[in-house]
Enzyme design. Sequence first.
Site, mmCIF file in Angstrom:
data_model
loop_
_atom_site.group_PDB
_atom_site.id
_atom_site.type_symbol
_atom_site.label_atom_id
_atom_site.label_comp_id
_atom_site.label_asym_id
_atom_site.label_seq_id
_atom_site.Cartn_x
_atom_site.Cartn_y
_atom_site.Cartn_z
ATOM 1 N N TYR A 44 -53.866 -53.697 -18.159
ATOM 2 C CA TYR A 44 -54.060 -52.255 -18.400
ATOM 3 C C TYR A 44 -54.899 -52.034 -19.655
ATOM 4 O O TYR A 44 -55.839 -51.236 -19.662
ATOM 5 C CB TYR A 44 -52.693 -51.573 -18.532
ATOM 6 C CG TYR A 44 -52.753 -50.113 -18.896
ATOM 7 C CD1 TYR A 44 -53.254 -49.172 -18.007
ATOM 8 C CD2 TYR A 44 -52.299 -49.674 -20.139
ATOM 9 C CE1 TYR A 44 -53.309 -47.823 -18.338
ATOM 10 C CE2 TYR A 44 -52.339 -48.337 -20.476
ATOM 11 C CZ TYR A 44 -52.844 -47.411 -19.575
ATOM 12 O OH TYR A 44 -52.908 -46.070 -19.921
ATOM 13 N N GLU A 46 -47.885 -39.760 -18.293
ATOM 14 C CA GLU A 46 -47.531 -39.612 -19.710
ATOM 15 C C GLU A 46 -46.252 -38.791 -19.835
ATOM 16 O O GLU A 46 -45.419 -39.052 -20.712
ATOM 17 C CB GLU A 46 -48.674 -38.968 -20.503
ATOM 18 C CG GLU A 46 -49.924 -39.822 -20.635
ATOM 19 C CD GLU A 46 -49.752 -41.081 -21.475
ATOM 20 O OE1 GLU A 46 -48.717 -41.216 -22.172
ATOM 21 O OE2 GLU A 46 -50.638 -41.944 -21.445
ATOM 22 N N TRP A 95 -43.959 -47.592 -21.959
ATOM 23 C CA TRP A 95 -45.090 -47.494 -21.041
ATOM 24 C C TRP A 95 -45.037 -48.614 -20.012
ATOM 25 O O TRP A 95 -45.457 -48.450 -18.875
ATOM 26 C CB TRP A 95 -46.408 -47.523 -21.815
ATOM 27 C CG TRP A 95 -47.590 -47.362 -20.922
ATOM 28 C CD1 TRP A 95 -48.551 -48.283 -20.662
ATOM 29 C CD2 TRP A 95 -47.934 -46.211 -20.130
ATOM 30 N NE1 TRP A 95 -49.471 -47.780 -19.779
ATOM 31 C CE2 TRP A 95 -49.109 -46.507 -19.429
ATOM 32 C CE3 TRP A 95 -47.339 -44.956 -19.955
ATOM 33 C CZ2 TRP A 95 -49.717 -45.596 -18.562
ATOM 34 C CZ3 TRP A 95 -47.951 -44.046 -19.092
ATOM 35 C CH2 TRP A 95 -49.122 -44.379 -18.404
#
Length: 200
Positions: free
Chosen positions: A29, A51, A59
């Site tokens: 990522y 988000e 995350w």
Amino acid sequence: MTGNPDLVTGEDGLARPVWAATDPLLREYYDTEWGMPVRDEAGLYERIVLEGFQAGLSWRTVLAKRPAFREVFHGFDPDAVAAMTEADVARLMGDARIIRNERKIRAAVTNARATVALREHEGLVALVWSYQPGRTPEPARFAEVPTTSEESTALSKELKRRGFAFVGPTTVYALMEAIGMVDTHLLGSHRRGSSGVWAG
């Protein structure tokens, strides 16, 4: 070694932040997506939703569930998500593949409807990118990376005014980082300046 404890040089000779140095999912990522410009409606809507789901969680957790999120939210097509019903919300609350938070699931639907409504005006992409700051931070250490800014606070307020949910100033700043509106790659990282937004 980089001399910076917040950066790790990998076996490929490239320096990355500690959070992206070892986990393959986070590393991929970081290397290919984080901080790169997102200027399409569906892509930007997806980042806003993810988000929002990340708030209070790691995350890594969101990223691992991203394929399932993409499935249940119809590839993050705002029109399709905007049409979701109470029955859909109830169904998703029973889907263990995603983060089962009713407020966040409802926010995804709310934000899809707000995204569709923005087409009558400037559109989601133009609205968000109009808050790009005049300069970007240049952090050497994690402690120097902001968590909010004047622009993220203003954009948060405007998104809420336009009907969006789960878009507080910190969440919006994380969005701005993720889509390249600010470059918070640490100085010395191999990804610093890679977005092209802040070249030179």
